[in-house]
Design an enzyme around this catalytic site. Structure first.
Site, PDB file in Angstrom:
ATOM      1  N   ASP A 140       0.812  -1.068   0.104  1.00 15.71           N
ATOM      2  CA  ASP A 140      -0.009  -0.151   0.027  1.00 15.71           C
ATOM      3  C   ASP A 140       0.901   0.997   0.176  1.00 15.71           C
ATOM      4  O   ASP A 140       0.585   2.240  -0.655  1.00 15.71           O
ATOM      5  CB  ASP A 140      -0.801   0.147   1.354  1.00 15.71           C
ATOM      6  CG  ASP A 140      -2.570  -0.067   0.872  1.00 15.71           C
ATOM      7  OD1 ASP A 140      -2.800   0.362  -0.259  1.00 15.71           O
ATOM      8  OD2 ASP A 140      -3.293  -0.421   1.686  1.00 15.71           O
ATOM      9  N   SER A 184       0.789  -9.932  -3.415  1.00 17.22           N
ATOM     10  CA  SER A 184       1.778 -10.646  -4.237  1.00 17.22           C
ATOM     11  C   SER A 184       0.841 -11.994  -4.618  1.00 17.22           C
ATOM     12  O   SER A 184       1.573 -12.911  -4.112  1.00 17.22           O
ATOM     13  CB  SER A 184       3.081 -10.897  -3.632  1.00 17.22           C
ATOM     14  OG  SER A 184       3.286 -11.227  -2.273  1.00 17.22           O
TER      15      SER A 184
END
Ligand code: PPS
Ligand code: ADP
Length: 314
Positions: A140, A184
């Protein structure tokens, strides 16, 4: 058979691991040449295997150390032409000695809301209290700067992971314990990051928290928006997440097995951690820990994390 007075054939390989030296503990039994022969062959095979692993480890290390670096010639890497690697006499090992720690990457993967940032911060805080230097690369946060040009399409996520992997590698080279926490979602992208580092300098941590639990937490209201079709391609809703198959560490919340979705304060405080011993290809130990005693796992045995007792910031 006596190994004394002989120098190890390869640096870093102990005498006991060299071929040709075996000890038999059962000396009182009558000599059975056939059995002894089998024993010798078995022992030799085992020693050969160990030696092979040691040599492979050393080759890996050297290959990793020099990956992408051509020391004498100009190279072309991607679109970068005529580039040359510059060495500096102060190396990773020197910085590690200075910092009294081993530079490595702890890669935390999992769904949005699975607790990646929480675990990263807790780990970083505990390391700080122990006097270890760490740095968090949070997906983020990195998207606020370095990766602000990237969307959540698969190819942009891959580029996001590649860049963070490269940055994490630099932090590890600087001697930091670099904690990368990103969704991921693709195994291939994570495997590429792993391959950038020497074996054991990359510790994959899987936040094994079911979608339903993450969705119930929904701290940013993103799942709600995704369910309403207001966010497209949201991981777990209409975009894939590929769980790791061989993460060194697996973390899950107790709620996964208690069947509760809204967890009580006690359940909120508890997480389970599994250390996956990759050399044995099996779960080595399961630990039930209070959240306050999260992890103290650096530079220990088969994987880089330890689960300690440490106090939590109230
Ligand atoms: N479409 C979509 N899918 C998933 N996540 C989304 C999406 N859009 C925005 N977000 C917010 O972005 C954070 C995840 O960024 P990452 O860089 O970790 O994602 S990725 O690794 O590139 O997949 C993620 O933060 P975390 O909740 O901390 O995981 C979300 O807040
Ligand atoms: N073990 C846990 N039990 C219950 N709630 C948790 C736990 N770990 C984190 N949370 C909460 O879940 C939410 C998401 O955590 P966060 O660390 O931001 O996840 P991520 O970084 O994976 O999106 C936060 O509100 C956090 O307080």
């Amino acid at each position: 058979m006596n190994a004394s007075g002989l120098k190890p054939a390869l640096p870093g390989i102990s005498r006991s691991k060299r071929l040709g030296f075996f000890s038999f503990s059962d000396r009182n039994k009558p000599f059975d040449s056939k059995q002894r022969g089998v024993c010798l062959i078995k022992a030799a095979m085992e020693e050969t295997q160990t030696l092979k692993q040691d040599v492979n480890g050393m080759v890996d290390k050297l290959a990793n150390r020099h990956a992408g670096k051509n020391h004498n010639q100009l190279s072309t890497i991607g679109n970068s032409t005529n580039i040359k690697w510059h060495e500096c006499p102060v190396e990773k090992i020197d910085r590690e000695k200075l910092l009294k720690q081993k530079g490595c990457v702890i890669w935390i993967t999992g769904l949005s809301g699975s607790g990646k940032s929480t675990v990263a911060c807790a780990l970083s805080h505990m390391l700080y209290q122990r006097g270890n230097l760490s740095y968090i690369l949070d997906g983020d946060n990195v998207r606020h700067g370095l990766n602000r040009d990237l969307s959540f399409k698969a190819e942009d996520r891959a580029e996001n992971i590649r860049r963070v992997g490269e940055v994490a590698k630099l932090f590890a080279d600087a001697g930091f314990i670099c904690i990368a926490c990103l969704i991921s979602p693709y195994r291939r992208d994570r495997a590429e990051c792993r391959s950038m580092l020497p074996n054991r300098d990359f510790v994959e941590v899987f936040m094994d928290v079911p979608l339903q639990v993450c969705e119930n937490r929904d701290p940013k209201g993103l799942y709600k928006l995704a369910r309403a079709g207001k966010i497209k391609g949201f991981t777990g809703i209409d975009d894939p997440y590929e769980p790791p198959l061989d993460a060194e560490v697996i973390v899950w919340s107790k709620t996964k097995y208690s069947g509760q979705h809204k967890c009580s304060q006690m359940h909120c405080e508890s997480i389970h951690i599994h250390l996956h011993d990759l050399s044995l290809r099996r779960m080595q130990c399961a630990s039930f820990l209070s959240f306050g005693s999260l992890m103290e796992l650096i530079n220990c045995g088969t994987c880089n994390l330890v689960l300690p007792r440490a106090s939590r910031k109230q």
